[in-house]
Design an enzyme around this catalytic site. Sequence first.
Site, PDB file in Angstrom:
ATOM      1  N   ASP A  35       0.885  -1.377   0.084  1.00  0.00           N
ATOM      2  CA  ASP A  35       0.099   0.116   0.058  1.00  0.00           C
ATOM      3  C   ASP A  35       0.910   1.259  -0.093  1.00  0.00           C
ATOM      4  O   ASP A  35       2.248   1.197   0.169  1.00  0.00           O
ATOM      5  CB  ASP A  35      -0.925   0.081   1.338  1.00  0.00           C
ATOM      6  CG  ASP A  35      -2.181   0.523   0.861  1.00  0.00           C
ATOM      7  OD1 ASP A  35      -3.226   0.016   0.785  1.00  0.00           O
ATOM      8  OD2 ASP A  35      -2.359   1.999   0.700  1.00  0.00           O
TER       9      ASP A  35
ATOM     10  N   TYR B  31     -13.058   6.613 -13.740  1.00  0.00           N
ATOM     11  CA  TYR B  31     -12.915   5.247 -13.145  1.00  0.00           C
ATOM     12  C   TYR B  31     -13.623   4.212 -13.999  1.00  0.00           C
ATOM     13  O   TYR B  31     -12.918   3.007 -14.039  1.00  0.00           O
ATOM     14  CB  TYR B  31     -13.770   5.466 -11.707  1.00  0.00           C
ATOM     15  CG  TYR B  31     -13.931   4.241 -10.762  1.00  0.00           C
ATOM     16  CD1 TYR B  31     -13.089   4.142  -9.994  1.00  0.00           C
ATOM     17  CD2 TYR B  31     -14.884   3.243 -10.943  1.00  0.00           C
ATOM     18  CE1 TYR B  31     -13.031   2.846  -9.150  1.00  0.00           C
ATOM     19  CE2 TYR B  31     -15.232   2.143 -10.137  1.00  0.00           C
ATOM     20  CZ  TYR B  31     -13.868   2.212  -9.376  1.00  0.00           C
ATOM     21  OH  TYR B  31     -14.191   0.961  -8.402  1.00  0.00           O
TER      22      TYR B  31
ATOM     23  N   ASN C 247      -5.061  -5.058  -6.772  1.00  0.00           N
ATOM     24  CA  ASN C 247      -6.352  -4.736  -6.043  1.00  0.00           C
ATOM     25  C   ASN C 247      -6.488  -2.999  -6.106  1.00  0.00           C
ATOM     26  O   ASN C 247      -7.672  -2.637  -5.854  1.00  0.00           O
ATOM     27  CB  ASN C 247      -6.738  -5.419  -4.908  1.00  0.00           C
ATOM     28  CG  ASN C 247      -7.781  -4.718  -3.889  1.00  0.00           C
ATOM     29  OD1 ASN C 247      -8.977  -4.995  -4.569  1.00  0.00           O
ATOM     30  ND2 ASN C 247      -7.427  -4.028  -2.932  1.00  0.00           N
TER      31      ASN C 247
ATOM     32  N   THR D   9     -17.120   0.540   1.677  1.00  0.00           N
ATOM     33  CA  THR D   9     -15.783   0.736   1.811  1.00  0.00           C
ATOM     34  C   THR D   9     -15.655   2.063   1.781  1.00  0.00           C
ATOM     35  O   THR D   9     -16.442   2.860   1.275  1.00  0.00           O
ATOM     36  CB  THR D   9     -14.635   0.073   1.144  1.00  0.00           C
ATOM     37  OG1 THR D   9     -14.838   0.534  -0.273  1.00  0.00           O
ATOM     38  CG2 THR D   9     -15.011  -1.465   1.274  1.00  0.00           C
TER      39      THR D   9
ATOM     40  N   LYS E 122     -11.656   0.615 -15.320  1.00  0.00           N
ATOM     41  CA  LYS E 122     -11.944  -0.561 -14.947  1.00  0.00           C
ATOM     42  C   LYS E 122     -12.349  -1.526 -15.996  1.00  0.00           C
ATOM     43  O   LYS E 122     -12.058  -2.513 -16.170  1.00  0.00           O
ATOM     44  CB  LYS E 122     -13.234  -0.547 -13.896  1.00  0.00           C
ATOM     45  CG  LYS E 122     -12.691  -0.282 -12.631  1.00  0.00           C
ATOM     46  CD  LYS E 122     -11.728  -0.735 -12.012  1.00  0.00           C
ATOM     47  CE  LYS E 122     -11.482  -0.303 -10.496  1.00  0.00           C
ATOM     48  NZ  LYS E 122     -10.352  -1.114 -10.003  1.00  0.00           N
TER      49      LYS E 122
HETATM   50  P1  NAD Z   1     -10.200   1.644  -0.293  1.00  0.00           P
HETATM   51  O1  NAD Z   1     -10.138   2.839  -0.552  1.00  0.00           O
HETATM   52  O2  NAD Z   1     -10.827   0.742   1.166  1.00  0.00           O
HETATM   53  O3  NAD Z   1      -9.017   0.590  -0.302  1.00  0.00           O
HETATM   54  C1  NAD Z   1      -7.910   1.005  -1.432  1.00  0.00           C
HETATM   55  C2  NAD Z   1      -6.657   0.680  -0.966  1.00  0.00           C
HETATM   56  O4  NAD Z   1      -5.831   1.029  -2.052  1.00  0.00           O
HETATM   57  C3  NAD Z   1      -6.198   1.690   0.109  1.00  0.00           C
HETATM   58  O5  NAD Z   1      -5.648   1.314   1.262  1.00  0.00           O
HETATM   59  C4  NAD Z   1      -5.184   2.787  -0.508  1.00  0.00           C
HETATM   60  O6  NAD Z   1      -4.456   3.364   0.289  1.00  0.00           O
HETATM   61  C5  NAD Z   1      -4.529   1.826  -1.362  1.00  0.00           C
HETATM   62  N1  NAD Z   1      -4.093   2.795  -2.597  1.00  0.00           N
HETATM   63  C6  NAD Z   1      -4.646   3.829  -3.327  1.00  0.00           C
HETATM   64  N2  NAD Z   1      -3.567   4.308  -4.120  1.00  0.00           N
HETATM   65  C7  NAD Z   1      -2.737   3.291  -4.265  1.00  0.00           C
HETATM   66  C8  NAD Z   1      -1.401   3.283  -4.813  1.00  0.00           C
HETATM   67  N3  NAD Z   1      -1.094   4.334  -5.811  1.00  0.00           N
HETATM   68  N4  NAD Z   1      -0.408   2.391  -4.725  1.00  0.00           N
HETATM   69  C9  NAD Z   1      -0.939   1.446  -3.700  1.00  0.00           C
HETATM   70  N5  NAD Z   1      -1.820   1.282  -2.889  1.00  0.00           N
HETATM   71  C10 NAD Z   1      -2.865   2.227  -3.218  1.00  0.00           C
HETATM   72  O7  NAD Z   1     -11.140   0.930  -1.512  1.00  0.00           O
HETATM   73  P2  NAD Z   1     -11.968  -0.641  -1.874  1.00  0.00           P
HETATM   74  O8  NAD Z   1     -13.268  -0.415  -1.704  1.00  0.00           O
HETATM   75  O9  NAD Z   1     -11.383  -1.581  -0.801  1.00  0.00           O
HETATM   76  O10 NAD Z   1     -11.229  -0.831  -3.150  1.00  0.00           O
HETATM   77  C11 NAD Z   1     -10.357  -1.827  -3.678  1.00  0.00           C
HETATM   78  C12 NAD Z   1     -10.744  -2.146  -5.000  1.00  0.00           C
HETATM   79  O11 NAD Z   1     -11.883  -2.473  -5.382  1.00  0.00           O
HETATM   80  C13 NAD Z   1     -10.483  -0.931  -5.839  1.00  0.00           C
HETATM   81  O12 NAD Z   1      -9.691  -1.395  -6.943  1.00  0.00           O
HETATM   82  C14 NAD Z   1     -11.567  -0.424  -6.129  1.00  0.00           C
HETATM   83  O13 NAD Z   1     -11.744   0.359  -7.467  1.00  0.00           O
HETATM   84  C15 NAD Z   1     -12.408  -1.733  -6.468  1.00  0.00           C
HETATM   85  N6  NAD Z   1     -13.835  -1.578  -6.382  1.00  0.00           N
HETATM   86  C16 NAD Z   1     -14.403  -1.068  -5.073  1.00  0.00           C
HETATM   87  C17 NAD Z   1     -15.759  -0.977  -5.467  1.00  0.00           C
HETATM   88  C18 NAD Z   1     -16.584  -0.430  -4.111  1.00  0.00           C
HETATM   89  O14 NAD Z   1     -17.629   0.000  -4.151  1.00  0.00           O
HETATM   90  N7  NAD Z   1     -15.664  -0.063  -3.037  1.00  0.00           N
HETATM   91  C19 NAD Z   1     -16.663  -1.564  -6.270  1.00  0.00           C
HETATM   92  C20 NAD Z   1     -15.941  -2.282  -7.390  1.00  0.00           C
HETATM   93  C21 NAD Z   1     -14.530  -2.361  -7.370  1.00  0.00           C
END
Ligand code: NAD
Length: 257
Positions: free
Chosen positions: A36, A157, A89, A192, A161
């Site tokens: 991270d 975004y 992720n 989240t 994706k």
């Molecule tokens: P989150 O914000 O809780 O966690 C994301 C993590 O990624 C954070 O810890 C952040 O510090 C880290 N991060 C951000 N930029 C970074 C970088 N440049 N290098 C390394 N780490 C980095 O989000 P989440 O909801 O757990 O999302 C995880 C994945 O799931 C993402 O790819 C997101 O797009 C995807 N997603 C989320 C949702 C949703 O509704 N939350 C839906 C579909 C997909």
Amino acid sequence: MRLENKVALITGAASGLGRESALLFAREGAAVVVVDVNDAAGQQTVEEIQASGGRALYAHADVSREEDCAGMVRAAEAEFGALHVLFNNAGIMDSADDDATTADLEVWSRTLDINLRGVLLGCKHGIPALRRAGGGSIVNTASFVAVMGAATPQIAYTASKGGVLAMSRELAVVHARENIRVNALCPGPLRTELLMKFLDTEQKRQRRLVHIPLGRFGEAAEIARAALFLASEEASYVTGTSLMVDGGISAAYVTPE
Ligand code: NAD
């Protein structure tokens, strides 16, 4: 245990889906490299795993930077001897992301750099390590918006994706004969930090909820279980696919109550 003797690297493992997956993969026997940019929270994930008897290492890496991605893979092999599971992720959703007519090109570039180029760089440096281990599994986090339109405009975004989903298919085909499986995980809207910061009013949240047959946001732990399936040998004949874990959003017209 479904990941016994495996080494898994998870990006974005300080929060949300990445963090829940790190905890779950460790409970299933994997040594986990927690990656991270949020060092304090990433370290916390590691400490939690170690406190319950698991093996974990924190590696700081901004996934949009090539040298950082090379470094996280080096750290995995140096500490645990191999890499078997690569979970790309990490992702962002910028609150200034909007529709095409108002698109801020800095938001566009930052989103594409982290969400799409980050997956490419993870694969660029992770695939040689998976080869050295005799094969493995790559899970790339895409989203339901990769296959359908989003109710709230977020053009950068959504484009990022879509790229992750298309790229995952090609990766799966190109690397199949190297015993490397590649799949895209497509979560629905999750409760989240990433989404709750974006849907920052009750009205915006309700607008999204109205489309979800199960009538609620998903929990990160529910998606982590799907990631575990794709990462493990239970999915040994699953490659090049996308797994929707979306509360039914992609399956139905929904009649608002
Ligand atoms: P989150 O914000 O809780 O966690 C994301 C993590 O990624 C954070 O810890 C952040 O510090 C880290 N991060 C951000 N930029 C970074 C970088 N440049 N290098 C390394 N780490 C980095 O989000 P989440 O909801 O757990 O999302 C995880 C994945 O799931 C993402 O790819 C997101 O797009 C995807 N997603 C989320 C949702 C949703 O509704 N939350 C839906 C579909 C997909």
